[in-house]
Design an enzyme around this catalytic site. Structure first.
Site, PDB file in Angstrom:
ATOM      1  N   LYS A   1      50.058  44.578  25.569  1.00 15.06           N
ATOM      2  CA  LYS A   1      49.631  44.071  24.232  1.00 15.06           C
ATOM      3  C   LYS A   1      47.579  44.013  23.723  1.00 15.06           C
ATOM      4  O   LYS A   1      47.792  43.520  22.765  1.00 15.06           O
ATOM      5  CB  LYS A   1      50.493  42.707  23.769  1.00 15.06           C
ATOM      6  CG  LYS A   1      51.500  43.340  23.487  1.00 15.06           C
ATOM      7  CD  LYS A   1      51.712  41.906  23.177  1.00 15.06           C
ATOM      8  CE  LYS A   1      54.000  41.761  22.069  1.00 15.06           C
ATOM      9  NZ  LYS A   1      54.680  42.100  23.823  1.00 15.06           N
TER      10      LYS A   1
ATOM     11  N   SER B   1      55.140  34.468  22.396  1.00 16.10           N
ATOM     12  CA  SER B   1      56.026  34.038  24.200  1.00 16.10           C
ATOM     13  C   SER B   1      55.254  34.038  25.195  1.00 16.10           C
ATOM     14  O   SER B   1      55.705  33.738  26.406  1.00 16.10           O
ATOM     15  CB  SER B   1      56.909  34.376  23.749  1.00 16.10           C
ATOM     16  OG  SER B   1      57.116  35.800  23.849  1.00 16.10           O
TER      17      SER B   1
ATOM     18  N   GLU C   1      66.352  47.590  23.704  1.00 12.94           N
ATOM     19  CA  GLU C   1      66.246  45.603  23.630  1.00 12.94           C
ATOM     20  C   GLU C   1      67.642  45.462  24.794  1.00 12.94           C
ATOM     21  O   GLU C   1      67.911  46.108  24.721  1.00 12.94           O
ATOM     22  CB  GLU C   1      66.210  45.766  22.315  1.00 12.94           C
ATOM     23  CG  GLU C   1      67.588  45.807  21.922  1.00 12.94           C
ATOM     24  CD  GLU C   1      67.765  45.855  20.261  1.00 12.94           C
ATOM     25  OE1 GLU C   1      66.671  45.392  19.534  1.00 12.94           O
ATOM     26  OE2 GLU C   1      69.209  46.371  19.227  1.00 12.94           O
TER      27      GLU C   1
ATOM     28  N   GLY D   1      70.546  40.043  22.392  1.00 16.82           N
ATOM     29  CA  GLY D   1      69.830  40.469  21.485  1.00 16.82           C
ATOM     30  C   GLY D   1      69.685  41.961  20.569  1.00 16.82           C
ATOM     31  O   GLY D   1      68.617  42.319  20.430  1.00 16.82           O
TER      32      GLY D   1
ATOM     33  N   ASP E   1      69.540  43.278  17.715  1.00 19.13           N
ATOM     34  CA  ASP E   1      68.984  43.366  16.248  1.00 19.13           C
ATOM     35  C   ASP E   1      68.420  44.749  16.005  1.00 19.13           C
ATOM     36  O   ASP E   1      69.037  44.771  15.092  1.00 19.13           O
ATOM     37  CB  ASP E   1      68.600  41.876  15.714  1.00 19.13           C
ATOM     38  CG  ASP E   1      66.802  42.420  17.049  1.00 19.13           C
ATOM     39  OD1 ASP E   1      66.677  41.809  17.815  1.00 19.13           O
ATOM     40  OD2 ASP E   1      66.145  42.245  15.671  1.00 19.13           O
TER      41      ASP E   1
ATOM     42  N   SER F   1      56.265  48.356  30.195  1.00 20.89           N
ATOM     43  CA  SER F   1      55.164  47.501  28.872  1.00 20.89           C
ATOM     44  C   SER F   1      54.550  46.864  29.756  1.00 20.89           C
ATOM     45  O   SER F   1      53.737  46.544  29.030  1.00 20.89           O
ATOM     46  CB  SER F   1      56.341  47.213  27.977  1.00 20.89           C
ATOM     47  OG  SER F   1      57.130  45.975  28.329  1.00 20.89           O
TER      48      SER F   1
HETATM   49  C1  LIG Z   1      55.777  42.676  23.672  1.00 20.99           C
HETATM   50  C2  LIG Z   1      56.956  42.619  24.528  1.00 20.99           C
HETATM   51  C3  LIG Z   1      57.539  43.670  24.711  1.00 20.99           C
HETATM   52  C4  LIG Z   1      57.589  43.930  23.390  1.00 20.99           C
HETATM   53  O1  LIG Z   1      57.129  44.689  22.252  1.00 20.99           O
HETATM   54  P1  LIG Z   1      57.257  44.105  20.514  1.00 20.99           P
HETATM   55  O2  LIG Z   1      56.024  45.213  20.659  1.00 20.99           O
HETATM   56  O3  LIG Z   1      57.413  42.662  20.224  1.00 20.99           O
HETATM   57  O4  LIG Z   1      57.821  45.289  20.220  1.00 20.99           O
HETATM   58  C5  LIG Z   1      58.332  44.107  25.789  1.00 20.99           C
HETATM   59  N1  LIG Z   1      57.194  44.205  26.987  1.00 20.99           N
HETATM   60  C6  LIG Z   1      55.970  42.911  27.417  1.00 20.99           C
HETATM   61  C7  LIG Z   1      55.851  42.909  28.538  1.00 20.99           C
HETATM   62  C8  LIG Z   1      56.107  42.932  26.222  1.00 20.99           C
HETATM   63  O5  LIG Z   1      55.364  41.685  26.655  1.00 20.99           O
END
Ligand SMILES: *Cc1c(COP(=O)(O)O)cnc(C)c1O
Length: 320
Positions: free
Chosen positions: A54, A79, A205, A209, A211, A305
């Site tokens: 992010k 979050s 996902e 959830g 969706d 991620s």
């Molecule tokens: C935010 C996040 C996601 C999901 O990312 P999106 O862009 O909302 O789909 C996945 N893994 C981690 C660790 C995140 O912080």
């Protein structure tokens, strides 16, 4: 329809974050390759600055503020990881940051956000609407709201993760990407279609959830209640107005993973690959394992991620 961001925006984002974001390592594991009978490349965004991809989108978005926006400041609701990403990027760029966080956000994420100098406003995840709180603050104090996923500059920034992966390892047959609101997946989709057009691209996902899966199938954005899952980075209620059309156009399919599959992957990644990955960060590996038969003999990318998790929670999950 609005003009959707393109791969050119991902390239521009890569220039902006160059020298500020890490070019994260790509790890491989003989054990995984043997298990899946495939060549698997892990793009390790758990080793990104502040511990998740992010930072890419946040830094890109804040880099584009004009003088007035920089002076008034930024507000974000999150979050956790987006909050830290905005707080750190704002600090690096000298912009004041206000972060709206849920009452049950992991302690480490709240502490880290404050540690980066962000002002934290708490709300109740199950009864209050964070988007509304964020918008009110933005209006009242003249702050610019940067949402966690549904913003062209945010998703273009996130796409730089896949761009780096393809540039490092070449084309892939499969790429598995965690999915919350779809900023990461849509950005990676732009990079994938530009750099490896034949690659099968899956968003993954939490099962609780799904969706995104339902939206993908039905063709319109499905809204759900906040799902109860250990994958707190993907506890989103819906895909975005900007992310969804890109996902629908460029993604192969959406898969889901259960909490227990995520725990298995977390345990594996820690014990065999020596990396700390938060539950949400394990979604891609869980899905690659599900598609074991298809991926056999293929070149497979797994996007890890993020790695932000309290050590006490990490230990508790591994023992559960
Ligand atoms: C935010 C996040 C996601 C999901 O990312 P999106 O862009 O909302 O789909 C996945 N893994 C981690 C660790 C995140 O912080």
């Amino acid at each position: 329809m609005q003009n959707l961001p393109t791969y050119d925006d991902v390239v521009a984002a890569a220039d902006r974050i160059n020298g500020h974001a890490h070019k994260t390592p790509v790890l491989t594991s003989r054990t995984v390759n043997e298990d899946l009978q495939a060549e698997v490349f892990f793009k390790c965004e758990n080793l990104q600055r502040m511990g998740a991809f992010k930072f890419r989108g946040a830094f890109n978005a804040l880099s584009r503020f004009d003088a007035e926006q920089r002076k008034a400041g930024v507000v974000a609701f999150s979050s956790g990881n987006h909050a830290q990403a905005i707080a750190l990027s704002a600090k690096l760029l000298g912009i004041p940051a206000t972060i709206v966080m849920p009452h049950d956000a992991p302690a480490a994420k709240v502490a880290a956000t404050k540690g980066y100098g962000g002002k934290v406003v708490i709300y109740d995840r199950y009864t209050q609407d964070r988007e509304q709180i964020g918008r009110e603050l933005a209006e009242k104090e003249g702050l610019t709201l940067i949402p966690p996923y549904d913003h062209p500059d945010v998703l273009a920034g996130q796409g730089t993760a896949a761009k780096e992966l393809f540039e490092e390892v070449g084309p892939l047959d499969y790429l598995f990407v965690p999915l919350g609101g779809g900023g990461l997946l849509s950005g990676c989709a732009l990079a994938t279609r530009a750099l490896a057009p034949d690659c099968k691209l899956y968003g993954v996902e939490p099962e609780a959830g799904n969706d995104g899966q339902r939206s993908f199938k039905s063709g319109s954005i499905v809204h759900i209640d906040t799902p109860k899952t250990i994958a707190d980075g993907a506890q989103t209620q819906h895909l975005g107005e900007v992310t969804f059309p890109i996902i629908r156009r460029d993604v192969t399919d959406i898969l889901t993973a259960s909490d227990s599959e995520l725990i298995d992957c977390m345990s594996f990644l820690a014990s065999r690959m020596k990396i700390v990955v938060e539950p949400t960060g394990c979604l891609g590996l869980a899905a690659a394992r599900q598609l074991k038969e298809q991926v056999q003999g293929k070149r497979v990318g797994v996007l890890i991620s993020g790695g932000n998790i309290d050590m006490s929670r990490f230990a508790a999950l591994l023992q559960s």
